[in-house]
Design an enzyme around this catalytic site. Structure first.
Site, PDB file in Angstrom:
ATOM      1  CE1 TYR A  47      -3.870   2.229   0.449  1.00 55.62           C
ATOM      2  CE2 TYR A  47      -2.821   3.023   2.451  1.00 55.62           C
ATOM      3  CZ  TYR A  47      -3.809   3.131   1.500  1.00 55.62           C
ATOM      4  OH  TYR A  47      -4.745   4.136   1.603  1.00 55.62           O
ATOM      5  CG  ASN A  66      -5.924   6.421  11.027  1.00 54.80           C
ATOM      6  OD1 ASN A  66      -4.785   6.847  10.814  1.00 54.80           O
ATOM      7  ND2 ASN A  66      -6.185   5.161  11.269  1.00 54.80           N
TER       8      ASN A  66
HETATM    9  N1  UDP Z   1      -5.679  -2.228  15.895  1.00 54.72           N
HETATM   10  C1  UDP Z   1      -6.021  -2.869  17.065  1.00 54.72           C
HETATM   11  N2  UDP Z   1      -7.023  -3.812  17.034  1.00 54.72           N
HETATM   12  C2  UDP Z   1      -7.715  -4.123  15.909  1.00 54.72           C
HETATM   13  C3  UDP Z   1      -7.383  -3.439  14.718  1.00 54.72           C
HETATM   14  C4  UDP Z   1      -6.352  -2.505  14.741  1.00 54.72           C
HETATM   15  O1  UDP Z   1      -5.431  -2.620  18.125  1.00 54.72           O
HETATM   16  O2  UDP Z   1      -8.605  -4.985  15.979  1.00 54.72           O
HETATM   17  C5  UDP Z   1      -4.586  -1.240  15.939  1.00 54.72           C
HETATM   18  C6  UDP Z   1      -3.580  -1.359  14.794  1.00 54.72           C
HETATM   19  O3  UDP Z   1      -2.562  -2.283  15.141  1.00 54.72           O
HETATM   20  C7  UDP Z   1      -3.082   0.070  14.709  1.00 54.72           C
HETATM   21  C8  UDP Z   1      -4.286   0.908  15.099  1.00 54.72           C
HETATM   22  O4  UDP Z   1      -5.170   0.037  15.789  1.00 54.72           O
HETATM   23  O5  UDP Z   1      -2.058   0.303  15.639  1.00 54.72           O
HETATM   24  C9  UDP Z   1      -5.030   1.485  13.916  1.00 54.72           C
HETATM   25  O6  UDP Z   1      -5.209   0.463  12.998  1.00 54.72           O
HETATM   26  P1  UDP Z   1      -6.145   0.538  11.726  1.00 54.72           P
HETATM   27  O7  UDP Z   1      -6.278  -0.850  11.194  1.00 54.72           O
HETATM   28  O8  UDP Z   1      -7.388   1.251  12.088  1.00 54.72           O
HETATM   29  O9  UDP Z   1      -5.402   1.399  10.620  1.00 54.72           O
HETATM   30  P2  UDP Z   1      -3.932   2.044  10.470  1.00 54.72           P
HETATM   31  O10 UDP Z   1      -4.027   3.345  11.168  1.00 54.72           O
HETATM   32  O11 UDP Z   1      -2.896   1.150  11.100  1.00 54.72           O
HETATM   33  O12 UDP Z   1      -3.775   2.164   9.024  1.00 54.72           O
END
Ligand code: UDP
Length: 312
Positions: free
Chosen positions: A148, A177
């Site tokens: 990505y 985000n």
């Molecule tokens: N995360 C989490 N639990 C979940 C999904 C994501 O703790 O079930 C964490 C992930 O490891 C990251 C943050 O939440 O540190 C945000 O993740 P997301 O998948 O929303 O998107 P990113 O900001 O990483 O692109």
């Protein structure tokens, strides 16, 4: 006066569909292209009756033919959640590279303004905090997220090449985000996952120790920033996001409170190359676009929760 026509690739996705709505409400005709890999017809169903809206099911990594005049091309097609782009790594690379090339080609053919949906992921696991547009990032090209991050970095480079070599009028938005109605509950991102788990009284899965941070922007604010950027003359990248930063652990607790859930928080392994911090520096957007987010997290989450509640 003749209506302006905008092509939105990925127009059936979370952000793409909100963008279609906004453009139509601003008096544009919209041609929405989507191959429905991660987008959903449900997001645009309400637009099908609208005479200013057209949907074409199309994979934008192939040649894009649009017979009518086009004034704007907004390239939003791509899997965008970590789970999605790990599930579709080749498609993610293709839509960021070949898809961007085709969308730029369409813009050049039509002499249209091109806007690229880029991402805070171009900063990777950032060593500078908060992230301003001058920062070049810290990306692992061969890690799982590289599909990505590198596709979007390539897309930015390609956009600038079309601007410099072909004099194409271009914009690059770096999206941080974002959340709101039309997110998929199963897209794997922290926000919908936590809400889904809380509503079903299941364990809330925080990855790592939850000390990593994110900054969540409500979708209407993001779309407003993108629309202002489109109408501006700014060619260099602009961050759009909400600088209100929170740890993932704190955020999980906020979701528990909001949903009055009895779920408990459990800690799982942190995914590879998961960024430790993320917060947009939005100085450029403030100055150049006179934009800043207006919806705070508690308001935005309330609306989002209502949307998810209706779907569980
Ligand atoms: N995360 C989490 N639990 C979940 C999904 C994501 O703790 O079930 C964490 C992930 O490891 C990251 C943050 O939440 O540190 C945000 O993740 P997301 O998948 O929303 O998107 P990113 O900001 O990483 O692109």
């Amino acid at each position: 006066m003749k209506k302006k026509t905008a092509v939105v690739t990925g127009g059936a996705g979370f952000l793409g569909s909100h963008l279609c709505d906004r453009l139509i409400s601003e008096g544009f005709k919209v041609i929405c292209l989507d191959n429905l890999l991660t987008g959903r017809l449900e997001n645009i169903e309400h637009l099908f009756e609208n005479e200013n809206f057209q949907f074409i099911k199309l994979d934008v990594t192939n040649f894009i033919h649009v017979p009518s005049d086009v004034d704007y091309v907004l390239h939003f097609a791509s899997p965008a959640s970590p789970i999605d782009y790990l599930k579709f790594p080749i498609q993610t690379l293709k839509v960021g590279s070949l898809g961007t090339h085709k969308a730029l080609g369409l813009a050049k053919e039509k002499n249209a303004t091109f806007l690229l949906a880029s991402t805070s992921e171009v900063y990777g696991d950032p060593l500078i905090h908060p992230q301003s547009e001058e920062y070049w990032g810290n990306v692992n090209p061969v890690g799982p997220r590289g599909v990505y991050d590198e596709a979007k970095r390539f897309a930015e480079a390609m956009t600038m090449a079309y601007h410099r070599y072909h004099n194409l009028d271009t914009r690059i938005v770096r999206i941080f985000n974002t959340y709101g109605p039309r997110m998929r509950l199963d897209d794997g991102r922290a926000l919908p996952t936590f809400i889904d788990q809380a509503l079903k009284q299941q364990d809330i899965t925080v990855f790592g120790d939850g000390s990593q941070t994110r900054s969540f922007c409500y979708v209407s604010d993001l779309i407003d920033g993108i629309f202002k950027l489109l109408l501006s003359k700014e060619v260099m990248p602009v961050n759009i996001g909400n600088p209100d930063e929170i740890t993932i652990d704190e955020f999980a607790k906020e979701v528990l409170l909001l949903t009055k859930s009895k779920s408990k928080i459990v800690y799982k392994e942190l995914p590879i190359d998961d960024p430790k911090v993320r917060q947009p520096d939005i100085t450029r957007a403030r100055i150049l676009l006179k934009w800043e987010p207006k919806v705070n997290r508690s308001e935005g989450l309330k609306i989002t929760l209502e949307y998810f509640n209706g779907r569980i």
